[in-house]
Design a protein around this motif. Sequence first.
Motif, PDB file in Angstrom:
ATOM      1  N   LEU A   1       3.990  -0.431   3.229  1.00  0.00           N
ATOM      2  CA  LEU A   1       3.038  -1.533   4.124  1.00  0.00           C
ATOM      3  C   LEU A   1       1.196  -1.380   3.363  1.00  0.00           C
ATOM      4  N   ASP A   2       1.109  -0.418   3.290  1.00  0.00           N
ATOM      5  CA  ASP A   2      -0.518  -0.440   2.508  1.00  0.00           C
ATOM      6  C   ASP A   2       0.094  -0.703   1.571  1.00  0.00           C
ATOM      7  N   ALA A   3       1.029  -0.977   0.582  1.00  0.00           N
ATOM      8  CA  ALA A   3       1.218  -1.849  -0.562  1.00  0.00           C
ATOM      9  C   ALA A   3       0.743  -2.813  -0.296  1.00  0.00           C
ATOM     10  N   PHE A   4       1.489  -3.724   0.295  1.00  0.00           N
ATOM     11  CA  PHE A   4       1.477  -5.182   1.368  1.00  0.00           C
ATOM     12  C   PHE A   4       0.040  -5.212   1.311  1.00  0.00           C
ATOM     13  N   ALA A   5      -0.709  -4.409   1.690  1.00  0.00           N
ATOM     14  CA  ALA A   5      -2.286  -4.813   2.688  1.00  0.00           C
ATOM     15  C   ALA A   5      -2.963  -5.189   1.542  1.00  0.00           C
ATOM     16  N   GLY A   6      -2.643  -4.335   0.250  1.00  0.00           N
ATOM     17  CA  GLY A   6      -3.814  -4.263  -0.741  1.00  0.00           C
ATOM     18  C   GLY A   6      -4.827  -3.004   0.487  1.00  0.00           C
ATOM     19  N   ASN A   7      -4.526  -2.236   0.155  1.00  0.00           N
ATOM     20  CA  ASN A   7      -5.204  -1.101   0.608  1.00  0.00           C
ATOM     21  C   ASN A   7      -5.411  -0.596   0.099  1.00  0.00           C
ATOM     22  N   ASP A   8      -5.335  -0.233  -1.160  1.00  0.00           N
ATOM     23  CA  ASP A   8      -5.609   0.978  -2.240  1.00  0.00           C
ATOM     24  C   ASP A   8      -7.106   1.234  -1.682  1.00  0.00           C
ATOM     25  N   VAL A   9      -8.565   1.201  -1.642  1.00  0.00           N
ATOM     26  CA  VAL A   9      -9.356   1.065  -1.885  1.00  0.00           C
ATOM     27  C   VAL A   9     -10.136   2.096  -0.537  1.00  0.00           C
ATOM     28  N   GLN A  10      -8.657   1.114   0.680  1.00  0.00           N
ATOM     29  CA  GLN A  10      -9.482   2.021   1.932  1.00  0.00           C
ATOM     30  C   GLN A  10      -8.875   3.235   1.981  1.00  0.00           C
ATOM     31  N   ARG A  11      -7.027   3.439   1.364  1.00  0.00           N
ATOM     32  CA  ARG A  11      -7.169   4.585   1.243  1.00  0.00           C
ATOM     33  C   ARG A  11      -7.564   6.002   0.253  1.00  0.00           C
ATOM     34  N   THR A  12      -8.481   5.113  -0.435  1.00  0.00           N
ATOM     35  CA  THR A  12      -8.946   5.800  -1.267  1.00  0.00           C
ATOM     36  C   THR A  12     -10.055   6.548  -0.627  1.00  0.00           C
ATOM     37  N   LYS A  13     -10.868   6.013  -0.251  1.00  0.00           N
ATOM     38  CA  LYS A  13     -12.153   6.203   0.876  1.00  0.00           C
ATOM     39  C   LYS A  13     -11.556   7.671   2.384  1.00  0.00           C
ATOM     40  N   VAL A  14     -10.130   7.318   2.677  1.00  0.00           N
ATOM     41  CA  VAL A  14      -9.662   7.551   4.081  1.00  0.00           C
ATOM     42  C   VAL A  14      -9.356   9.423   2.495  1.00  0.00           C
ATOM     43  N   ARG A  15      -8.992   9.064   1.983  1.00  0.00           N
ATOM     44  CA  ARG A  15      -8.683  10.625   1.194  1.00  0.00           C
ATOM     45  C   ARG A  15      -9.688  11.150   0.989  1.00  0.00           C
ATOM     46  N   LYS A  16     -10.834  10.278   0.345  1.00  0.00           N
ATOM     47  CA  LYS A  16     -12.386  11.142  -0.151  1.00  0.00           C
ATOM     48  C   LYS A  16     -12.944  11.577   1.120  1.00  0.00           C
ATOM     49  N   ALA A  17     -12.721  10.868   1.971  1.00  0.00           N
ATOM     50  CA  ALA A  17     -13.226  11.213   3.295  1.00  0.00           C
ATOM     51  C   ALA A  17     -12.421  12.773   3.634  1.00  0.00           C
ATOM     52  N   TRP A  18     -11.127  12.610   3.832  1.00  0.00           N
ATOM     53  CA  TRP A  18     -10.586  13.865   3.942  1.00  0.00           C
ATOM     54  C   TRP A  18     -10.554  15.234   3.725  1.00  0.00           C
ATOM     55  N   ALA A  19     -11.148  14.961   2.271  1.00  0.00           N
ATOM     56  CA  ALA A  19     -11.268  15.753   1.765  1.00  0.00           C
ATOM     57  C   ALA A  19     -12.265  16.725   1.935  1.00  0.00           C
ATOM     58  N   THR A  20     -13.557  15.291   2.150  1.00  0.00           N
ATOM     59  CA  THR A  20     -14.823  15.695   2.480  1.00  0.00           C
ATOM     60  C   THR A  20     -14.925  16.975   4.144  1.00  0.00           C
ATOM     61  N   LEU A  21     -13.918  16.160   5.053  1.00  0.00           N
ATOM     62  CA  LEU A  21     -14.212  17.271   5.993  1.00  0.00           C
ATOM     63  C   LEU A  21     -12.965  18.402   6.007  1.00  0.00           C
ATOM     64  N   GLY A  22     -12.693  18.485   5.345  1.00  0.00           N
ATOM     65  CA  GLY A  22     -12.192  19.678   5.034  1.00  0.00           C
ATOM     66  C   GLY A  22     -12.446  20.473   4.024  1.00  0.00           C
ATOM     67  N   THR A  23     -13.745  19.887   2.872  1.00  0.00           N
ATOM     68  CA  THR A  23     -14.168  21.014   2.043  1.00  0.00           C
ATOM     69  C   THR A  23     -15.412  21.785   3.547  1.00  0.00           C
ATOM     70  N   ALA A  24     -15.974  20.555   3.968  1.00  0.00           N
ATOM     71  CA  ALA A  24     -17.167  20.918   5.540  1.00  0.00           C
ATOM     72  C   ALA A  24     -16.726  21.626   6.244  1.00  0.00           C
ATOM     73  N   ARG A  25     -15.726  21.727   6.945  1.00  0.00           N
ATOM     74  CA  ARG A  25     -14.783  22.893   7.545  1.00  0.00           C
ATOM     75  C   ARG A  25     -14.311  23.926   6.861  1.00  0.00           C
ATOM     76  N   LYS A  26     -13.745  24.212   6.175  1.00  0.00           N
ATOM     77  CA  LYS A  26     -14.009  25.407   5.088  1.00  0.00           C
ATOM     78  C   LYS A  26     -15.165  26.455   5.203  1.00  0.00           C
ATOM     79  N   THR A  27     -16.375  25.592   4.303  1.00  0.00           N
ATOM     80  CA  THR A  27     -17.393  25.934   4.409  1.00  0.00           C
ATOM     81  C   THR A  27     -17.781  26.723   5.212  1.00  0.00           C
ATOM     82  N   ALA A  28     -17.904  25.662   6.470  1.00  0.00           N
ATOM     83  CA  ALA A  28     -18.411  26.260   7.658  1.00  0.00           C
ATOM     84  C   ALA A  28     -17.909  27.934   8.468  1.00  0.00           C
ATOM     85  N   ALA A  29     -16.487  27.917   8.149  1.00  0.00           N
ATOM     86  CA  ALA A  29     -15.497  28.593   8.657  1.00  0.00           C
ATOM     87  C   ALA A  29     -16.525  29.878   7.881  1.00  0.00           C
TER      88      ALA A  29
END
Length: 549
Positions: A146-174
């Motif tokens: 579905l993402d390929a059909f929608a051309g969601n490459d940019v949005q998916r990249t943003k989500v992946r980066k945001a998820w990685a940033t969130l994971g790092t922030a959670r790990k650092t705080a913990a």
Amino acid sequence: MLRGLDISNMLIIDRLELAFEPGLNVLTGETGAGKSILLDALGFVLGWRGRADLVRQGADQGEVTAWFDLPAGHPAVAVLEDAGLPVGEELILRRVNTADGRKTAWVNDRRCSGEVLRALSETLVELHGQHDDRGLLNPRGHRAILDAFAGNDVQRTKVRKAWATLGTARKTAAQAATARDAIKAEEEYLRHAVAELDQLDPQEGEEATLDTRRRLMQGAEKIRSDVVNAYELLGQGGAETTLGDALRWLDGVADKAEGTLEAPMAALNRAMVELDEAMSGVTDAIETMSFNPIDLEETEERLFAIRALARKHEVAPDDLAGFASTLRSKLEALDAGEAEQAALEAAVREAQSAYDKAAETLSMSRQKAARQLDTAVTAELAPLKMERAVFSTQITASDPGADGIDEVSFTVATNPGAPAGPLGKIASGGELSRFLLALKVCLTQGQEGLSLIFDEIDRGVGGATADAVGRRLSDLAQGGQVLVVTHSPQVAALGTHHWRVEKAVRKGVTTSTVMPLSAPERVDEVARMLSGDVITDAARAAAEALLAG
């Protein structure tokens, strides 16, 4: 666009060279003749993971070469440039497989890895086979489709980066919270130890200095009187007086001694200088040995305090100052921990907000694309004699992750009122082929320069339905290239280029060959597909009618 395929010593193929054309290319032949071997060979040169035993029995190695037209702006150009490979109007892929399993690949005569081949293949070829490699039947892959059909490459990249940033922030705080809790548990000890160390304030090298001073004071009483006696013998009334008197007596008669006293008098003068230096050194020693008994007591107390504290904390006396600094740093971290933890928790909230926003944007794009995909697939089903079937892209909430907050699955209902269900479970063999063809058409729209390959996409269908599938494939091939392995005479008749795959046994060795068919040969091949081994006049007439359209 795939222009040619050269195969040597692969499976049951001795040597085979094929030149493909734009439009609808069809390959037909008896079951087991080797049609799928061609796809295995193509998959091998494209770096796809497939069967391991590809080398023809008795051969040292097998080799496949494929060449493609590569117009300017083709997506493969970017892959070549990223890999540092030559770019031209033609792309030549070559891969060798030795009998012992080693594989070596070249792109435009430059060595490359299987990863590069696979990256290129995604821009060159789209394959649907009996075991679809793009995950159309696997719900786990539907979200990516579905993402390929929608051309969601940019949005998916943003989500992946945001998820990685969130994971790092959670790990650092913990980690910070865990570290602070550990320090908190020993806070009482830290504050007592730091206060004790700060009060004593031990310095590096102080223990050795105190020990030397203590030993000197302890021995001073025993030697000081002897040193004083020595000083008195050297000073007034002693050696100094004697030498001075002697020098004055000699000086009084020196002018009458005709120079014989000059050397002795010079020696006496030097002796007086040396004696003065000796007396000065003895005086300094006497002063050093002069001390207040309280000084000895204070020196011993501090020395013993330093050593006792070092034993208590199990460090060397010279390391006490650094140890105090370490403990002090822990306390400072604890005191500053609340503010730091608050800042870290704020960073987690900020990262969470950024992820939620990116994931929601991606989810909205998926919702919109899902409706568009449903409409597009439905439009494709009507020409495939499935105008009453319903295709639906279902999006449900999932646990947040690197791919967002959505689960995606394709469901179908083959008849009005019938319950909808997963694509791979509801549709029959023939229906499934048509659903997949419709999906393929929708998913590959707008992909220029892509060769579409279908392996028995018409299985399970016949008659008017097979004709509908063939016509959709023919339409799809307009302005592009479609390769179809088929057992359907209706599909074969619609091809613009036709090859027959044959298997023969010569001298006990089985080989497969592929022959391009002329117009009369196409009539015979389609007639064979209609009637079997014995081609009747009726079958030939039916074949001519099919080929005439």
